[in-house]
Design an enzyme around this catalytic site. Structure first.
Site, mmCIF file in Angstrom:
data_model
loop_
_atom_site.group_PDB
_atom_site.id
_atom_site.type_symbol
_atom_site.label_atom_id
_atom_site.label_comp_id
_atom_site.label_asym_id
_atom_site.label_seq_id
_atom_site.Cartn_x
_atom_site.Cartn_y
_atom_site.Cartn_z
ATOM 1 N N SER A 59 0.837 -1.205 0.000
ATOM 2 C CA SER A 59 0.000 0.000 0.000
ATOM 3 C C SER A 59 0.873 1.257 0.000
ATOM 4 C CB SER A 59 -0.969 -0.043 1.189
ATOM 5 O OG SER A 59 -1.920 0.986 1.094
ATOM 6 N N HIS A 92 -8.616 1.055 -0.045
ATOM 7 C CA HIS A 92 -8.585 -0.008 -1.060
ATOM 8 C C HIS A 92 -9.978 -0.593 -1.292
ATOM 9 C CE1 HIS A 92 -4.263 0.235 -1.263
ATOM 10 N NE2 HIS A 92 -4.210 0.154 0.038
#
Length: 286
Positions: A88, A190
């Site tokens: 990420s 996400h």
């Protein structure tokens, strides 16, 4: 040997991170402070836990600590990695290591990313332990407002959505999983709820020229190395797509004599790598 550096994302942050790095790189710390408008060292060492957990601050602090940690490791070891990857936010540290941008440009991108994600509104995430991706997806058919956000290990899946939706799904998942653990995050990262943030971040990316990568970077969105022509679009898509960490690690484990090294605070990724290795078919990816 294929040397791989891996960089963690949100969840690895902790008070005190970077303590040994800030005095070694005062010129970069001063430049980071000037861009951000606050002391990154004071944030990491002295800020209350709730402030450090605010994504607007978490992302910037992890980027700075990760980038300084990378520079320090290369300086001390004399070894530049053959591959890099990040989880990420950690992907932005990996891209700095690979030469996509300089230290300050990366921090500017991360600051815009964090601000856009914060503006997307509140949300929740939870880690589901003990179920496979297929089993989690089966349960989520009854909870269509919840998305899979992170595929961290074969039986460690993170789900994301609004607070109520994730709580409802967690109750159902908890009847089948070993555990369902709420994460200390401030948004539905996400997931589809980041669509507006992705659009805004895409506009920011369009104003920057990303340099050709000097080191292969395995992408969160595809679990394969980024290509220069699609780098910006994949970074935009990363905000609404699951982090394919299990596939990414398996790709790296198929490299010749891979040596995977976590760079940054904590050992979160190292633990995930052990789980992924243990779940692999015997001899397949060791």
């Amino acid at each position: 040997m294929t040397l791989v550096h891996l960089f963690p994302g949100q969840g690895a942050h902790r008070q005190g991170m970077g303590r040994e790095l800030f005095p070694r790189y005062p010129h970069l710390v001063r430049r980071a402070d000037a861009l951000l408008g606050y002391s990154i060292e004071e944030l990491c060492l002295d800020a209350p836990a709730d402030k450090l957990a605010d994504t607007r601050y978490t992302q910037c602090s992890l980027y700075v600590v990760g980038a300084l940690g990378y520079l320090d490791l290369v300086r001390e070891s004399g070894e530049v990695p053959d591959y890099v990857a990040g989880h990420s936010l950690g992907e932005f540290v990996a891209l700095f290591a690979a030469g996509a941008y300089d230290f300050l440009t990366g921090l500017e991108l991360v600051r815009h990313r964090a601000e856009a994600m914060a503006k997307a509104g509140p949300g929740a995430m939870a880690a589901v332990i003990g179920l496979s991706e297929d089993e989690v997806r089966e349960v989520l058919t009854a909870h269509p407002d919840v998305d899979i956000a992170n595929l961290n290990a074969p039986t460690q899946i993170v789900v994301s959505g609004t607070g109520d939706a994730v709580r409802d799904a967690s109750r159902t998942l908890g009847t089948r999983a070993e555990a369902v653990i709420p994460l200390r995050v401030s948004g539905a990262f996400h997931s589809r709820h980041m669509a507006a943030a992705a659009e805004e971040f895409g506009r920011v990316l369009s104003r920057h020229r990303l340099a050709p990568l000097r080191i292969p970077v395995v992408a969160n969105t595809t679990a394969r190395p980024h290509t220069d022509d699609r780098l910006a679009s994949e970074l935009q898509r990363q905000l609404t797509s699951p982090v394919r960490w299990t596939e990414s690690v398996r790709h790296l484990l198929r490299l010749p004599a891979p040596h995977l090294r976590e760079v940054g605070p904590g050992q979160v990724l190292t633990g995930l790598i052990d789980k992924i290795r243990d779940a692999a078919p015997v001899g397949a990816e060791r």
